[in-house]
Scaffold this motif. Structure first.
Motif, short mmCIF file in Angstrom:
data_model
loop_
_atom_site.label_atom_id
_atom_site.label_comp_id
_atom_site.label_asym_id
_atom_site.label_seq_id
_atom_site.Cartn_x
_atom_site.Cartn_y
_atom_site.Cartn_z
N LEU A 387 0.84 -1.21 0.00
CA LEU A 387 0.00 0.00 0.00
C LEU A 387 0.87 1.26 0.00
CD1 LEU A 387 -2.76 -1.05 2.58
CD2 LEU A 387 -3.09 -0.70 0.13
N LEU A 388 1.98 1.19 0.76
CA LEU A 388 2.88 2.35 0.79
C LEU A 388 3.56 2.54 -0.56
CD1 LEU A 388 4.52 1.90 4.32
CD2 LEU A 388 3.19 3.88 3.59
N SER A 389 4.03 1.42 -1.15
CA SER A 389 4.76 1.59 -2.42
C SER A 389 3.81 2.00 -3.54
CB SER A 389 5.57 0.34 -2.78
OG SER A 389 4.67 -0.70 -3.08
N ASP A 390 2.55 1.61 -3.46
CA ASP A 390 1.57 2.06 -4.45
C ASP A 390 1.07 3.48 -4.17
OD1 ASP A 390 1.82 -0.37 -5.64
OD2 ASP A 390 -0.10 -1.18 -4.96
N GLY A 391 1.51 4.05 -3.05
CA GLY A 391 1.11 5.42 -2.71
C GLY A 391 -0.33 5.53 -2.25
N MET A 392 -0.96 4.42 -1.89
CA MET A 392 -2.37 4.47 -1.48
C MET A 392 -2.54 4.92 -0.04
SD MET A 392 -3.62 1.01 -3.34
CE MET A 392 -5.38 1.13 -3.09
N VAL A 393 -1.47 4.80 0.76
CA VAL A 393 -1.50 5.25 2.15
C VAL A 393 -0.16 5.92 2.44
CG1 VAL A 393 -3.01 3.37 2.90
CG2 VAL A 393 -0.55 3.07 3.07
N ASP A 403 -1.75 7.60 8.24
CA ASP A 403 -2.38 8.92 8.27
C ASP A 403 -3.86 8.78 7.91
OD1 ASP A 403 -2.49 11.61 8.61
OD2 ASP A 403 -1.30 12.13 6.84
N VAL A 404 -4.73 9.13 8.86
CA VAL A 404 -6.18 9.05 8.62
C VAL A 404 -6.83 10.38 9.00
CG1 VAL A 404 -6.43 6.56 9.05
CG2 VAL A 404 -6.65 8.14 10.96
N THR A 405 -8.02 10.59 8.46
CA THR A 405 -8.82 11.75 8.85
C THR A 405 -9.48 11.44 10.20
OG1 THR A 405 -10.82 10.90 7.86
CG2 THR A 405 -9.37 12.19 6.43
N PRO A 406 -10.08 12.43 10.86
CA PRO A 406 -10.75 12.15 12.13
C PRO A 406 -11.86 11.12 12.00
CG PRO A 406 -10.38 14.50 11.91
CD PRO A 406 -9.98 13.88 10.60
N ARG A 414 -0.08 11.76 -1.30
CA ARG A 414 -0.13 13.24 -1.40
C ARG A 414 -1.05 13.89 -0.39
NH1 ARG A 414 -0.45 11.28 -6.32
NH2 ARG A 414 1.37 11.52 -7.65
N GLY A 415 -1.73 13.09 0.41
CA GLY A 415 -2.62 13.67 1.42
C GLY A 415 -4.08 13.68 0.99
N ALA A 416 -4.38 13.15 -0.22
CA ALA A 416 -5.78 13.11 -0.67
C ALA A 416 -6.53 12.06 0.15
CB ALA A 416 -5.84 12.76 -2.15
N ILE A 417 -7.81 12.37 0.43
CA ILE A 417 -8.62 11.51 1.31
C ILE A 417 -9.34 10.44 0.49
CG2 ILE A 417 -10.57 11.49 2.91
CD1 ILE A 417 -9.88 14.48 3.46
N SER A 418 -9.10 9.19 0.84
CA SER A 418 -9.75 8.10 0.10
C SER A 418 -11.24 8.03 0.45
CB SER A 418 -9.09 6.76 0.44
OG SER A 418 -9.80 5.73 -0.20
N ARG A 419 -12.03 7.69 -0.57
CA ARG A 419 -13.45 7.45 -0.28
C ARG A 419 -13.74 5.96 -0.23
NH1 ARG A 419 -17.19 11.37 -3.74
NH2 ARG A 419 -15.52 12.45 -4.80
N GLN A 420 -12.69 5.15 -0.38
CA GLN A 420 -12.89 3.70 -0.38
C GLN A 420 -12.06 2.96 0.67
OE1 GLN A 420 -12.06 3.21 -4.70
NE2 GLN A 420 -13.93 1.95 -4.66
N LEU A 421 -10.99 3.61 1.14
CA LEU A 421 -10.09 2.92 2.08
C LEU A 421 -10.13 3.60 3.45
CD1 LEU A 421 -6.64 2.07 0.47
CD2 LEU A 421 -8.33 0.50 1.42
N PHE A 422 -10.36 2.79 4.48
CA PHE A 422 -10.49 3.33 5.84
C PHE A 422 -9.63 2.49 6.78
CE2 PHE A 422 -14.12 4.39 3.35
CZ PHE A 422 -14.47 5.67 3.75
N ARG A 429 -3.55 5.42 15.50
CA ARG A 429 -3.03 6.14 16.68
C ARG A 429 -2.55 7.55 16.38
NH1 ARG A 429 0.29 1.68 17.60
NH2 ARG A 429 -0.58 0.24 19.11
N GLY A 430 -1.99 7.76 15.21
CA GLY A 430 -1.44 9.08 14.89
C GLY A 430 -2.49 10.17 15.01
N ALA A 431 -3.73 9.86 14.63
CA ALA A 431 -4.79 10.87 14.67
C ALA A 431 -5.42 10.98 16.05
CB ALA A 431 -5.87 10.53 13.64
N PHE A 432 -5.40 9.88 16.81
CA PHE A 432 -6.17 9.87 18.07
C PHE A 432 -5.32 9.65 19.31
CE2 PHE A 432 -8.79 8.05 14.63
CZ PHE A 432 -9.71 9.08 14.54
N TRP A 433 -4.07 9.23 19.12
CA TRP A 433 -3.15 8.86 20.20
C TRP A 433 -3.67 7.65 20.97
CZ3 TRP A 433 1.21 7.72 21.61
CH2 TRP A 433 1.54 7.51 22.95
N GLU A 434 -4.70 7.79 21.81
CA GLU A 434 -5.17 6.65 22.58
C GLU A 434 -6.14 5.84 21.72
OE1 GLU A 434 -4.61 5.26 25.53
OE2 GLU A 434 -3.01 6.66 26.02
#
Ligand SMILES: Cc1cc2nc3c(=O)[nH]c(=O)nc-3n(C[C@H](O)[C@H](O)[C@H](O)COP(=O)(O)OP(=O)(O)OC[C@H]3O[C@@H](n4cnc5c(N)ncnc54)[C@H](O)[C@@H]3O)c2cc1C
Length: 456
Positions: A387-393, A403-406, A414-422, A429-434
């Protein structure tokens, strides 16, 4: 029919499946994919050892936020339930695994869910995406599953090895990289000395496993600061009066927390209660800090936070104290310089914290108990690598996960928000810590299920 795929059937993936089946219309099918033979357990709850207790009281381990007693009531219905067990008691983790498994089995039989939930045993190695088309999940080498959206619930990864110059030791049988693997302690001479890298909850598990197996040899546990998890407060506490507002600077947060802990003790409660009162605000607190303050927290305060926040059941804490008191367990604070394999075991050279000197330990085995790895740039998980090498995450800026949205949508390179991958669970953890313990993950699963239900 729309297909929602969930990759990973530990606690997060299983619970998300249950919520999705209840929140989505009948034209949504949920496919839950797990690479291990066990569904609804994950490494945390797959342990067979009854001494491995939950570190959260039974009354707070319900799978459902709005039915807080569900797990406790389930426990009370079990034929072997102890008479004196209460919501404040700590159950074996394997019982929590059995509870989640039962919820999954009941769901499979529930009329509204029958035929809508498919369990697939397989390892998802890649996800392919075409513009405006469904996702194609490569499961093992032969199978492909088409899905309208997919959720990564891939959980915790084995710890990273310590950074030493010569890595040859890590390829020897003296080293066990995965403390949760069945062979971590197998074949060990009961009188031999052992080194556990890490002094947190995984170290505690491993010490109890060694004791249960009749180990008599010395157990050394080593981490940079030598901090060990604190104990839950044994006595029930009076509720606290509402605390002060939570500041947006790290230094002020620390001052506030110390003041709240002192106030709790003054009011006849405990510092543990003051910390627990902050729990519902954990996500807001993290997101309200600047990026610099989050980095400072991770650099300087994280080990302190971890040992105070993720605590031990009193009975487990007593066992660890007793192992220390009889001289079997020694906790060291220091940094490992080298580990070399010899004919009669491993020689570990380390620098005790705050001293310039070097010390040596001779042990028959080294078990890495350093806690789950979370820097996705270094995790050798094939799906993550792909997923990393394909640039999907992309990794989150603090290297705690992806890296996820709230609301849990993954961001691409590039930071674009996926509408299919969650994603759900510890990978966020990066977004919420706990996002480690059950009370946090169950809330996240409920919210993500509600969010995904809006997409159909
Ligand atoms: C040892 C331990 C003890 C803990 N104790 C407690 C506790 O007492 N109380 C508490 O509240 N929390 C506890 N936790 C926190 C725990 O992380 C969470 O409670 C929860 O188990 C995380 O669940 P998860 O499903 O996100 O991850 P995991 O449990 O790690 O599950 C992820 C699943 O995904 C599967 N998977 C991964 N990659 C793929 C793939 N490519 N294809 C298919 N399947 C895949 C894995 O096989 C695994 O089964 C503990 C954690 C650990 C590690």
């Amino acid at each position: 029919m729309a297909t929602f795929a969930i990759i990973g059937a530990g606690f997060s993936g299983t619970l998300l499946a249950l919520h999705l089946l209840r929140r989505t219309p009948t034209r949504v099918r949920v496919v839950l994919i797990e690479r291990q033979n066990r569904f609804a357990q994950g490494p945390a709850y797959a342990t067979g050892n009854p001494s491995h207790l939950l570190n959260v009281p039974a009354g707070r381990m319900s799978a459902f936020h709005d039915r807080p007693e569900d797990f406790f009531e389930w426990l009370a219905r079990q034929p072997d339930a102890p008479a004196d067990f209460g919501p404040g008691s700590f159950a074996p983790r394997r019982q929590f695994g059995a509870y989640i498994r039962q919820l999954l089995h009941e769901e499979l039989k529930r009329p509204g869910a029958a035929g809508r939930l498919e369990l697939v045993r397989g390892d998802v190695a890649a996800i392919e995406a075409e513009p405006h088309g469904p996702l194609s999940l490569c499961v093992g080498t032969e199978r492909r599953i088409e899905a309208d959206l997919a959720v990564l619930a891939i959980g915790n990864f084995p710890p990273e090895p310590p950074t030493i110059a010569d890595h040859a030791f890590f390829d020897t049988p003296l080293y066990r990289p995965d403390p949760w693997a069945g062979d971590a302690l197998g074949g060990l001479d009961p009188d031999a000395a052992v080194l556990l890298i890490g002094t947190g909850l995984t170290m505690v598990d491993t010490v109890t496993s060694l004791e249960d197996a009749g180990h008599r040899g010395a157990i050394h546990a080593l981490s940079r600061r030598g901090l060990t998890p604190r104990c839950h407060a044994a006595a029930a506490r009076p509720p606290l009066r509402p605390g002060a507002a939570i500041p947006d600077h790290l230094t002020d947060c620390v001052k506030m927390l110390r003041a709240e802990a002192r106030r709790a003790v003054r009011e006849g409660s405990t510092w543990q209660a003051a910390l627990d009162e902050l729990r519902p605000f954990g996500r807001d607190l993290w997101q309200n800090l600047s990026v610099e303050d989050r980095s400072r927290f991770l650099r300087h305060l994280r080990p302190w936070w971890d040992v105070h926040r993720h605590r031990l059941a009193p009975e487990v804490s007593r066992r660890i104290d007793a192992a220390g008191a009889r001289g079997q367990l020694t906790v060291h604070a220091g940094r490992i310089d080298s580990i070399l394999a010899g004919d009669d075991g491993a020689t570990v050279t380390y620098r005790p914290r705050g001293t310039g000197e070097q010390k040596t330990l001779r042990v028959a085995r080294v078990v890495n108990c350093a806690g789950p790895a979370c820097d996705f740039d270094r995790i050798p998980h094939p799906l993550v690598r792909r997923l990393l090498s394909d640039g999907m995450v992309r990794p989150d800026p603090h290297r705690l996960g992806l890296d996820v949205t709230p609301s849990g949508a993954l961001k691409d390179r590039r930071g674009a928000i996926s509408r299919q991958l969650f994603a759900v669970g510890p990978v966020t953890r990066g977004a919420f810590w706990e996002m480690t313990a059950v009370p946090d993950i169950r809330r996240q699963c409920e919210l993500l299920a509600a969010q995904l239900a809006m997409l159909v």
